[in-house]
Motif scaffolding. Structure first.
Motif, mmCIF file in Angstrom:
data_model
loop_
_atom_site.group_PDB
_atom_site.id
_atom_site.type_symbol
_atom_site.label_atom_id
_atom_site.label_comp_id
_atom_site.label_asym_id
_atom_site.label_seq_id
_atom_site.Cartn_x
_atom_site.Cartn_y
_atom_site.Cartn_z
ATOM 1 N N ARG A 371 0.458 -1.058 -0.264
ATOM 2 C CA ARG A 371 -0.178 -0.077 -0.303
ATOM 3 C C ARG A 371 0.493 1.378 -0.167
ATOM 4 O O ARG A 371 1.783 1.308 0.827
ATOM 5 N N VAL A 372 0.402 2.438 -0.897
ATOM 6 C CA VAL A 372 1.056 3.527 -0.584
ATOM 7 C C VAL A 372 0.319 4.629 -0.414
ATOM 8 O O VAL A 372 -0.775 4.747 -1.262
ATOM 9 N N ALA A 373 0.592 5.320 0.631
ATOM 10 C CA ALA A 373 -0.729 6.258 0.893
ATOM 11 C C ALA A 373 -0.505 7.446 -0.169
ATOM 12 O O ALA A 373 1.153 8.084 0.018
ATOM 13 N N LEU A 374 -0.858 8.041 -0.629
ATOM 14 C CA LEU A 374 -0.443 9.379 -1.429
ATOM 15 C C LEU A 374 -1.112 10.657 -0.930
ATOM 16 O O LEU A 374 -1.546 11.626 -1.316
ATOM 17 N N GLY A 375 -2.312 10.972 0.444
ATOM 18 C CA GLY A 375 -3.398 11.729 1.012
ATOM 19 C C GLY A 375 -1.657 12.717 1.204
ATOM 20 O O GLY A 375 -1.214 12.220 2.455
ATOM 21 N N GLY A 376 -1.911 13.971 1.520
ATOM 22 C CA GLY A 376 -1.525 15.398 1.103
ATOM 23 C C GLY A 376 0.198 15.104 0.522
ATOM 24 O O GLY A 376 0.884 15.896 1.372
ATOM 25 N N VAL A 377 0.333 14.301 -0.749
ATOM 26 C CA VAL A 377 1.705 14.520 -0.789
ATOM 27 C C VAL A 377 1.957 15.494 -1.844
ATOM 28 O O VAL A 377 1.145 15.502 -2.701
ATOM 29 N N ARG A 378 2.748 15.774 -2.076
ATOM 30 C CA ARG A 378 2.462 17.175 -2.255
ATOM 31 C C ARG A 378 4.066 17.715 -2.720
ATOM 32 O O ARG A 378 4.332 18.462 -4.408
ATOM 33 N N ASP A 379 5.460 16.704 -3.376
ATOM 34 C CA ASP A 379 6.477 17.009 -3.549
ATOM 35 C C ASP A 379 6.540 15.543 -5.181
ATOM 36 O O ASP A 379 6.974 14.279 -4.305
ATOM 37 N N GLU A 380 7.068 16.161 -5.857
ATOM 38 C CA GLU A 380 7.214 15.520 -6.932
ATOM 39 C C GLU A 380 8.570 13.858 -7.058
ATOM 40 O O GLU A 380 8.033 12.841 -7.040
ATOM 41 N N ALA A 381 8.952 14.614 -5.828
ATOM 42 C CA ALA A 381 10.056 13.413 -5.627
ATOM 43 C C ALA A 381 9.967 12.160 -4.910
ATOM 44 O O ALA A 381 10.385 10.906 -4.961
ATOM 45 N N GLU A 382 8.588 12.041 -4.269
ATOM 46 C CA GLU A 382 8.061 11.562 -3.014
ATOM 47 C C GLU A 382 7.580 10.541 -4.543
ATOM 48 O O GLU A 382 7.295 9.544 -3.884
ATOM 49 N N ILE A 383 6.969 10.379 -5.986
ATOM 50 C CA ILE A 383 6.896 9.523 -6.852
ATOM 51 C C ILE A 383 8.331 9.187 -7.862
ATOM 52 O O ILE A 383 8.344 7.901 -8.060
#
Length: 769
Positions: A371-383
């Motif tokens: 599971r990859v939680a994406l809620g609140g992710v705002r940085d492109e580097a996280e992806i």
């Protein structure tokens, strides 16, 4: 032998056996015993150990060999111990010493069996002495023929405790002493062998490491002199790269980085970055894949066992398995083939089972689940990952998920994809475009890895509550499966089959102790919850079971018990109360929590300035709908008998509740109905709900979320619903029991709603002061 009257000396931490010569330091009591022995007992005294729990029953008769002082000036004596003696009663004697009757133990002629035991013990003692390389002592022990004297040499044994030596002293029988000594000595030899083996292994390991360290340092020095310095661990990385099952392009990139590591100095900070990158690359499962379960019947059985309903989702998964099995049977399945993956978007309100469905899909396929939680992710580097030029760079969440799964074809759940944000650090949703495109993700390139990673065999499942916040380009790459919510029958079935057993287990109750009736479950679904999912339902069950666990068991939870267990009903039908006056119409809307009913209220204000005011935290779209609705009513007032004077009054349009923001393009027909109801003084029928946008010509335009809206209408107790004509195909997705409970009117013009949705003409007319 006759007994002797001797002074006795008790020793605390020393046990003397016959045949020993030992020096002792004399304290006050020992000095008194020695003085008495020298003056009145012929230089003999009895030596006995001091016991904590009792007086010693045996001692040894010792002779004073020498009395003097040791270095430092303390008085001391040298004693030679003789035979054992049984300690009798105390007697009086000269001086300050304690005198006792001592009965020497007579010597016996040893039997043949005793001599055999003595030989066995002698061999064991020789083995112990050989380990200690005490060759002179070996000769002395070998010269002893008497079994009793041989046994008493144990007084010198350092591996025997004082307690064991006391036991030997109090054992006059030679055979018993030898058997004890043989057993104890064998145990000591066994322990010594184990200790020596461990010590030898440790010593060899340390010597090996020291030797390798020395050779490595010498090699480093030689390379340094030659200008070919190589940091530690490079050879290990090269071996790991050669042994790893890597794609050719990845292998070449890894070998290039290993070559950089060879040229980097020990103090070069780039060396640690290269090592971290190599470790990451070598830990990824580049060619590891699990085998999918292709038994379609078993797959459907697993999905049915885990979730109630959700037929569309289950059919989609079974279709995926069927196509994959057919491709494999025809030899069309290729590793890293384009388009072999699938991207599914599960959209629906909270609590309908989107996340748990992803776990069930993984279990059905026999794949790993991440599971990859994406809620609140705002940085492109996280992806996409950080570029390696940054300190503390890491791969993105997608690569970390593949690493965590340990296979190249897991089920990856992208949770809350609709809550991805963007700021000055980039747009993560844009970075997901490549990840979720089956035609491109076979060459996904993470910024940190900077090599192609094949994601085409990954089954991506995204979840979302609302679709409006998902960028269109990203939404276009996913196959939408809407999970709009559950009907009352669905909730009862889910509670019976899943929620009740789970909450009973959490409350430490068994099914035989607490029973919940079908009527109670149905009342909870109807009067205590208005959610699309079942989270509140489950919390209410947990609350009820906690209270039931404090009562006498077994117990049955019926409708009459609900008020005491979970309180009064929270929801009752209120459409009749809301529409009891003209100017109020019931609309249907979709929120992030699922479908809901929406009441729109209209009111005429005193004055003749005209105009429209709207309240209720409405968005721009709903404000425009209100303006369009009023314009249409003004343009067609004559058709309904509405006087122009009424339209000169100011009109106030309100959408409760005012604290909740609202927007959307589906409230137009409801606003028109509320305005006409107000101006004609005719109530809107309480059992009627409606949804649809209206144009200036009166056409009813299509809207979205039909299934969720009809579910909300059923939950609210409505029996008739007006839908746009172009939304008629959406009725195929509505459960049959919901369609049976509702009368759905398909309309294309708002006039069709006004002809049947309003109650008959009231005797009273609307008057404005």
């Amino acid at each position: 032998m006759t007994s002797k009257r001797l002074p006795v000396l008790f020793l605390d931490d020393t046990v003397l056996l016959p045949g020993m010569v030992v020096p002792i330091v004399l304290d006050e009591a020992a000095q008194a015993a020695v003085d008495a022995a020298r003056t009145s007992a012929g230089s003999e005294l009895l030596i006995a150990p001091r016991l904590e729990d009792r007086y010693a029953s045996y001692g040894v008769i010792a002779t004073l060999e020498q009395v003097g002082k040791i270095r430092g000036g303390s008085p001391a004596a040298v004693l030679r111990t003789g035979p054992r003696a049984r300690i009798g009663s105390g007697v009086t004697g000269p001086g300050a010493a304690l005198w006792v009757e001592a009965e020497p133990v007579p010597a016996t002629t040893p039997a043949a069996e005793v001599r055999d035991l003595a030989e066995t013990y002698k061999k064991l003692v020789v083995s112990v002495l050989q380990r200690r390389e005490a060759w002179q002592v070996i000769d002395s022990v070998s010269a002893i023929d008497d079994p009793s004297d041989l046994a008493d040499t144990a007084g010198w044994a350092p591996y025997l405790s004082n307690d064991r030596k006391r036991e030997l002293l109090e054992t006059p029988d030679v055979e018993t002493r030898l058997r004890l000594l043989i057993e104890w000595t064998r145990d000591f030899l066994a322990e010594s062998e184990v200790s020596e083996t461990i010590e030898k292994d440790v010593r060899e390991s340390v010597e090996k490491r020291n030797r390798e360290y020395l050779l490595r340092e010498q090699l480093k020095a030689i390379r340094k002199e030659l200008g070919e310095g190589e940091p530690d661990g490079t050879d290990d990385y090269r071996a790991r790269i050669e042994a790893a099952d890597l794609p050719e392009a990845v292998r070449e990139a890894a070998l290039r980085e290993a070559a950089k590591l060879e040229r980097a100095g020990d103090q070069n900070p780039e060396a640690s970055w290269i090592r971290t990158w190599l470790d990451t690359v070598l830990d990824l499962p580049w060619n590891v894949r699990t085998t999918d379960h292709t038994d379609l019947a078993a797959a459907r059985a697993v999905l049915d066992a885990d979730h109630h309903g959700l037929d569309e989702v289950k059919e989609r998964i079974v279709e995926y398995l069927g196509v994959r099995a057919r491709r494999e049977s025809r030899g069309l399945e290729t590793i890293g083939g384009r388009g072999s993956g699938a991207v599914i978007l599960l959209a629906g309100p909270p609590g309908v089972g989107k996340t748990s469905l992803g776990e069930s899909v993984a279990r059905t396929l026999g794949r790993r689940f991440v599971r990859v939680a994406l809620g609140g992710v705002r940085d492109e580097a996280e992806i996409r990952g950080h570029r390696r030029t940054y300190v503390g760079a890491l791969p993105g969440r997608i690569v970390r998920a593949i690493k965590e799964a340990g296979t190249l074809n897991p089920v990856v759940l992208l949770d809350e994809v609709d809550k991805v944000g963007s700021d000055y650090r980039g747009d993560p949703a844009a970075a997901l475009l490549e990840v979720l495109d089956p035609a491109q993700n076979h060459t996904f390139r993470d910024h940190y890895l900077d090599v192609d990673l094949d994601l085409s065999d990954v089954l991506f499942i995204a979840t979302a509550n609302v679709l409006e916040t998902i960028p269109q380009a990203l939404f276009d790459r996913m196959e939408l499966i809407a999970i709009d919510g559950y009907t009352e029958n669905d909730k009862v079935a889910i509670a019976r089959d899943f929620l009740v057993p789970r909450q009973l287990e959490r409350a430490a109750l068994s099914p035989g102790e607490v029973t919940v009736t079908e009527a109670a479950l149905r009342e909870i679904a109807a009067d205590y919850t208005r959610e699309a999912g079942v989270r509140v339902f489950e919390r209410l069950l947990a609350k009820a079971f906690r209270k039931v666990s404090l009562r006498e068991l077994p117990a049955t939870v019926d409708t009459g018990d609900l008020k005491d267990l979970i309180g009064r009903p929270r929801f009752t039908p209120e459409s009749g109360e809301r529409t009891a006056v003209p100017g109020v119409a019931t609309g249907l809307a979709v929120t992030g929590m699922g479908g809901d009913v929406l009441w729109i209220e209209a009111s005429l204000l005193p004055g003749n300035t005209g105009g429209l005011s709207v309240t209720g935290q409405l968005g721009d779209v709903m404000k425009e709908s209100a303006q369009i609705a009023l314009s249409w009513v003004r343009a067609h007032a004559g058709e309904f008998g509405i006087s122009p004077e009424q339209l000169d009054h100011p009109i106030h349009l309100h959408v409760p509740a005012g604290a909740v923001p609202k927007d959307g393009p589906s409230a137009g027909v409801t606003m028109v109905t509320a305005l006409v109801s107000l101006l004609l003084g005719r109530n809107v029928r309480a059992e009627v709900g409606m949804t649809g946008e209206v144009s200036l010509t009166g056409r009813v335009l299509p809207i979205g979320g039909v299934k969720q809206k009809l579910l909300a209408a059923q939950r609210a107790g409505l029996t008739e619903v007006y839908l746009p004509e172009r939304n008629e195909p959406d009725l195929d997705d509505v459960p049959a029991d919901v369609r049976a409970a509702l009368t759905v009117h398909i309309v294309s013009d708002v006039r069709e709603i006004l002809r049947t949705a309003l109650e008959p003409v009231s005797a009273e007319a609307v008057t404005v002061g």
